[in-house]
Design an enzyme around this catalytic site. Structure first.
Site, PDB file in Angstrom:
ATOM      1  N   SER A  18       0.345  -4.085  -7.192  1.00 28.63           N
ATOM      2  CA  SER A  18       0.098  -3.306  -8.404  1.00 28.63           C
ATOM      3  C   SER A  18       0.719  -1.916  -8.337  1.00 28.63           C
ATOM      4  O   SER A  18       1.394  -1.479  -9.277  1.00 28.63           O
ATOM      5  CB  SER A  18      -1.412  -3.181  -8.642  1.00 28.63           C
ATOM      6  OG  SER A  18      -1.994  -4.425  -8.887  1.00 28.63           O
ATOM      7  N   LYS A 201     -11.358   8.404   1.591  1.00 28.46           N
ATOM      8  CA  LYS A 201     -11.907   8.090   0.262  1.00 28.46           C
ATOM      9  C   LYS A 201     -12.116   6.587   0.095  1.00 28.46           C
ATOM     10  O   LYS A 201     -13.014   6.165  -0.640  1.00 28.46           O
ATOM     11  CB  LYS A 201     -11.016   8.669  -0.838  1.00 28.46           C
ATOM     12  CG  LYS A 201      -9.584   8.152  -0.869  1.00 28.46           C
ATOM     13  CD  LYS A 201      -9.389   7.039  -1.880  1.00 28.46           C
ATOM     14  CE  LYS A 201      -7.946   6.575  -1.917  1.00 28.46           C
ATOM     15  NZ  LYS A 201      -7.713   5.538  -2.929  1.00 28.46           N
TER      16      LYS A 201
END
Length: 338
Positions: A18, A201
């Protein structure tokens, strides 16, 4: 070589997922792609054939149509490296070493990483891997980061990217190739800090997903993410102390979007585990790379040296790698954050 003397008209993309598709789309938007088509390595021959016929990646972002006249598709990594001045790495971190096996000449190129994870079992961040293993000079290594889901880039939603490189003028050159009325860029020299923040993260997004899957609510998740940001600051200062603002979008913004967005693979992994899936079962069913899984182990092992207080990251590590029940770990975490 001074960055002003470097010329990077020819872009090469390594990867076909993606984010690779979204970045290929962005680079083909620049007028320079008329004279220098973007070289794109795709592993699957059938995907190459489909893109040549339709301009659409059959496996990712299928609604996005690429400008075929500004693309040159290849099934061989070495061909893309040889034909390009700037190489952009978009292969998931777990597969990058294999994808680049036997490739030569990268040390003569500018290499920007768009990967958010550790490379190899030695837990190298991409910049260190590129320098130590592949011999690319640090001043030719960069990073494309920031809160930027590929799905939203494909829709031309307003997006902010940060380009990091020890040579900031070189980062500015790459940033200019990506900039558009709906995509804004900024640059920094904090390559190592942003790469480590990008690893962290993903771990914290798994934590957010676990809490969501357990039904603990937005109030608790918000407190947990505030603590995660404090952990990020402490860890970055311990590992690579320099002047940085961790409230900037490349750090905090990336954490927020990954922890809260339905597009986030790592949040999705955590949600499945919070709802009762076994860890490996969730990974298999997702059929997508969730880099928070190996990242949790890597951060834990690196922190054995620095001993930073990181209760959120340790909670995720114990759930993913010590098989501790998520509900138990979240209860312990709730008693150790504020």
């Amino acid at each position: 070589m001074a960055s002003q003397a470097l010329s990077i008209p020819r872009i090469g993309i390594i990867g076909s997922g993606s984010w690779a598709t979204a970045l290929t789309f962005l680079f083909t938007q620049h007028e320079a792609a008329d004279a220098h088509p973007v070289h794109w390595w795709i592993r699957q021959p059938e995907a190459i054939d489909h893109i040549r016929r339709t301009g659409q990646n059959p496996d990712y972002l299928r609604s996005l149509t690429l400008e075929r006249g500004r693309l040159s598709l290849h099934g061989d990594v070495q061909t893309v490296v040889d034909a390009s001045d700037l190489i952009v790495l978009c292969v998931p971190s777990a597969y990058l070493h294999d994808a680049l096996h036997g490739v030569t000449g990268l040390n003569q190129k500018v290499v920007f990483n768009a990967i958010k994870g550790f490379i190899t079992d030695d837990h190298h961040i991409p910049a260190r891997y590129l320098h130590k293993i592949l011999g690319v000079p640090y001043d030719r290594i960069g990073l494309i980061s920031g809160p930027s889901h590929a799905e939203e880039v494909a829709r031309k939603n307003w997006t902010y990217l940060t380009l990091a490189c020890p040579d900031v003028p070189l980062a500015n050159q790459v940033a200019e190739r990506l900039r558009s009325p709906w995509l804004r860029t900024e640059t920094t020299d904090d390559l190592f800090g942003i790469e480590l923040a990008a690893v962290l993260k993903n771990v914290y997004a798994v934590a957010a997903g676990i809490a969501h899957g357990l039904g603990l609510g937005d109030n608790f998740i918000a407190v947990m993410m505030a603590n995660a940001m404090q952990e990020t600051r402490r860890f970055l200062d311990a590992v690579n102390e320099t002047s940085r603002d961790v409230n900037a979008s490349a750090y905090m913004g990336d954490l927020i979007v990954t922890a809260y967005s339905p597009h986030s693979r790592n949040r999705r992994l955590g949600t499945m585990i919070g709802r009762g899936y076994r860890v490996l079962g969730a990974i298999i069913e997702m059929d997508m790379v969730a880099e928070g899984y190996p990242a949790a182990k890597g951060i834990h092992e690196i922190n054995q040296k620095f001993d930073v207080h990181m209760p959120v990251a340790e909670c995720v590590y114990r759930v993913l790698h010590d098989n501790i029940a998520p509900a138990i770990e979240m209860q312990i975490l709730a008693d150790n954050i504020h």
